[in-house]
Design a protein around this motif. Structure first.
Motif, PDB file in Angstrom:
ATOM      1  N   VAL A  48      -0.417  -6.283   7.948  1.00  9.10           N
ATOM      2  CA  VAL A  48      -1.868  -5.875   8.225  1.00  9.10           C
ATOM      3  C   VAL A  48      -1.190  -5.125   9.660  1.00  9.10           C
ATOM      4  O   VAL A  48      -2.603  -4.117   9.738  1.00  9.10           O
ATOM      5  CB  VAL A  48      -3.041  -6.620   8.681  1.00  9.10           C
ATOM      6  N   ALA A  49      -1.060  -5.843  10.999  1.00  6.65           N
ATOM      7  CA  ALA A  49      -1.060  -5.301  12.246  1.00  6.65           C
ATOM      8  C   ALA A  49       0.060  -3.966  12.340  1.00  6.65           C
ATOM      9  O   ALA A  49      -0.151  -3.056  13.067  1.00  6.65           O
ATOM     10  CB  ALA A  49       0.449  -6.964  12.570  1.00  6.65           C
ATOM     11  N   VAL A  52      -2.635  -1.881  11.057  1.00  2.21           N
ATOM     12  CA  VAL A  52      -3.070  -0.957  12.508  1.00  2.21           C
ATOM     13  C   VAL A  52      -2.821  -0.038  13.681  1.00  2.21           C
ATOM     14  O   VAL A  52      -3.322   0.533  14.169  1.00  2.21           O
ATOM     15  CB  VAL A  52      -4.142  -2.265  12.905  1.00  2.21           C
ATOM     16  N   ILE A  53      -1.292  -1.111  13.615  1.00  3.83           N
ATOM     17  CA  ILE A  53      -1.079  -0.289  15.192  1.00  3.83           C
ATOM     18  C   ILE A  53      -0.012   1.426  15.046  1.00  3.83           C
ATOM     19  O   ILE A  53      -0.638   2.042  15.360  1.00  3.83           O
ATOM     20  CB  ILE A  53       0.326  -0.948  15.553  1.00  3.83           C
ATOM     21  N   SER A  55      -1.351   3.764  12.831  1.00  6.48           N
ATOM     22  CA  SER A  55      -2.352   4.670  12.147  1.00  6.48           C
ATOM     23  C   SER A  55      -3.107   4.698  13.758  1.00  6.48           C
ATOM     24  O   SER A  55      -4.093   6.060  13.854  1.00  6.48           O
ATOM     25  CB  SER A  55      -3.601   4.002  12.086  1.00  6.48           C
ATOM     26  N   THR A  56      -2.920   4.219  14.945  1.00  2.00           N
ATOM     27  CA  THR A  56      -3.009   5.270  16.090  1.00  2.00           C
ATOM     28  C   THR A  56      -1.737   5.681  16.805  1.00  2.00           C
ATOM     29  O   THR A  56      -1.591   6.722  17.810  1.00  2.00           O
ATOM     30  CB  THR A  56      -2.721   4.069  17.659  1.00  2.00           C
ATOM     31  N   PRO A  70       1.330   1.039  20.419  1.00  2.00           N
ATOM     32  CA  PRO A  70       0.326   1.578  20.028  1.00  2.00           C
ATOM     33  C   PRO A  70       0.065   3.188  19.793  1.00  2.00           C
ATOM     34  O   PRO A  70       1.001   3.879  21.356  1.00  2.00           O
ATOM     35  CB  PRO A  70      -0.818   0.811  20.663  1.00  2.00           C
ATOM     36  N   PHE A  74      -4.732   7.717  17.252  1.00  2.01           N
ATOM     37  CA  PHE A  74      -5.719   7.535  16.146  1.00  2.01           C
ATOM     38  C   PHE A  74      -6.765   8.108  15.887  1.00  2.01           C
ATOM     39  O   PHE A  74      -7.131   8.737  14.942  1.00  2.01           O
ATOM     40  CB  PHE A  74      -6.245   6.153  16.759  1.00  2.01           C
ATOM     41  N   THR A 270      -3.520   6.286   7.933  1.00  2.00           N
ATOM     42  CA  THR A 270      -4.828   5.546   8.690  1.00  2.00           C
ATOM     43  C   THR A 270      -6.191   4.921   7.805  1.00  2.00           C
ATOM     44  O   THR A 270      -7.010   4.677   7.943  1.00  2.00           O
ATOM     45  CB  THR A 270      -5.645   7.216  10.091  1.00  2.00           C
ATOM     46  N   PHE A 273      -5.680   1.920   6.819  1.00  2.00           N
ATOM     47  CA  PHE A 273      -6.084   1.512   7.533  1.00  2.00           C
ATOM     48  C   PHE A 273      -8.175   1.098   7.344  1.00  2.00           C
ATOM     49  O   PHE A 273      -8.508  -0.411   7.987  1.00  2.00           O
ATOM     50  CB  PHE A 273      -5.602   1.786   9.780  1.00  2.00           C
ATOM     51  N   ILE A 277     -10.898  -2.516   6.251  1.00  2.17           N
ATOM     52  CA  ILE A 277     -12.139  -2.716   6.818  1.00  2.17           C
ATOM     53  C   ILE A 277     -13.260  -2.841   5.909  1.00  2.17           C
ATOM     54  O   ILE A 277     -13.824  -4.124   6.325  1.00  2.17           O
ATOM     55  CB  ILE A 277     -12.772  -1.146   7.550  1.00  2.17           C
TER      56      ILE A 277
END
Length: 301
Positions: A48-49, A52-53, A55-56, A70, A74, A270, A273, A277
């Motif tokens: 998951v981490a 998230v990273i 996607s930026t 990062p 994004f 992206t 991610f 949510i």
């Protein structure tokens, strides 16, 4: 003699201090499950981490920078995802919401009715029916996928929203949880008291039993929502129109196209991610229902 006694006393004091400074054996053993759970949490949260990273990052940063560093793309990734095929990603998001919300609600209602009936009423074949449901819990979904497709094709419902919704309505695991929860949360004395007061069976269920079952039904709803939201196999078999695809199937088609167009990888990451949510938001919103007292609903009614 006095010096010997002093040495013995000092040795005993040193041994006592060492024993006190060393953690007890039970405490050291208790650390084992804690460390195990910590490693399991890291194992589950690490992907998951990464999503998230990642996607930026822009397309050039995705393969050239450190994995957990990062990036700065994004906003551009969101813009490209929104522009891809006139925003079909949001159509996939809406489809997933429709399948998950409506399917979970219908499944929760069916589970509540069935679980309450199996827990409250005594009728011939009750245990046999319950055992069949337990067998359904153990059956892999891939075994049922082809028969479900043939049934939907016979009813001319393939490649429609109903072909994904209807197979999700009956959840053997949801019925199992509802039956166990109803047996524990709805006292038979309360049901008998309602019958003695002249209340109908429907009124007893809706005004007495159902409020007691709310925390358990919230759990069933959450499980079904997550299962339907993440379901890939059933839509993959049932649907051919990509405008009816859920997120899982839509992102899969993007990933397949990314083999020839690497720029689509950032859109897939992206999109993945953003797909997480709603699940996190749902959990945060409904978790407070789990702390409700089992009898509070019936007392208020």
């Amino acid at each position: 003699m006095s010096s010997l006694a002093v040495q013995k006393a000092s040795s005993a004091a040193g041994a006592t201090g060492t024993a006190q400074s060393r953690p007890p054996l039970r405490g050291r053993i208790a650390l084992v499950p804690t460390i195990t759970l910590l490693l399991g949490a890291i194992y589950c949260l690490l992907p998951v981490a990464w999503v998230v990273i990642a996607s930026t990052k822009s397309g050039s940063e995705l393969f050239s920078t450190f994995t957990f560093l990062p990036g700065s793309g994004f906003t551009d990734n969101l813009h490209d995802l929104n522009a891809y095929r006139d925003g079909i990603y949001w159509q996939w998001m809406a489809n997933s919401a429709l399948y998950a919300v409506l399917g979970a609600l219908l499944s929760t209602c069916v589970s509540a009715f069935s679980g309450y009936a199996l827990a409250t009423y005594r009728f011939r074949g009750r245990e046999t029916l319950f055992n069949v449901l337990l067998a359904g819990v153990l059956m892999p979904p891939i075994i049922l996928a082809i028969p479900q497709y043939l049934l939907m094709a016979k009813a001319d419902l393939t490649d429609s929203y109903w072909s994904v919704l209807l197979p999700q309505v009956l959840s053997p695991y949801g019925v199992y949880l509802a039956r166990i929860y109803a047996a524990a949360a709805v006292p038979s004395d309360v049901v008998e008291a309602g019958r003695m007061d002249g209340a109908s069976e429907w009124r007893i269920f809706t005004r007495v039993a159902l409020p007691m079952m709310v925390p358990g039904m919230v759990t069933v709803f959450l499980f079904q929502f997550v299962a339907i939201w993440n379901n890939f196999l059933l839509p993959y078999i049932m649907l051919s129109d990509d405008e009816k695809f859920p997120l899982t199937l839509g992102l899969f088609t993007l990933l397949e196209q990314g083999a020839n167009t690497p720029a689509l990888y950032t859109l897939v990451i992206t999109g993945a991610f953003l797909a997480v949510i709603p699940l996190v938001a749902l959990f945060l919103v409904i978790q407070r229902f789990w702390s409700l007292d089992l009898l509070s609903g019936a007392v208020k009614s």
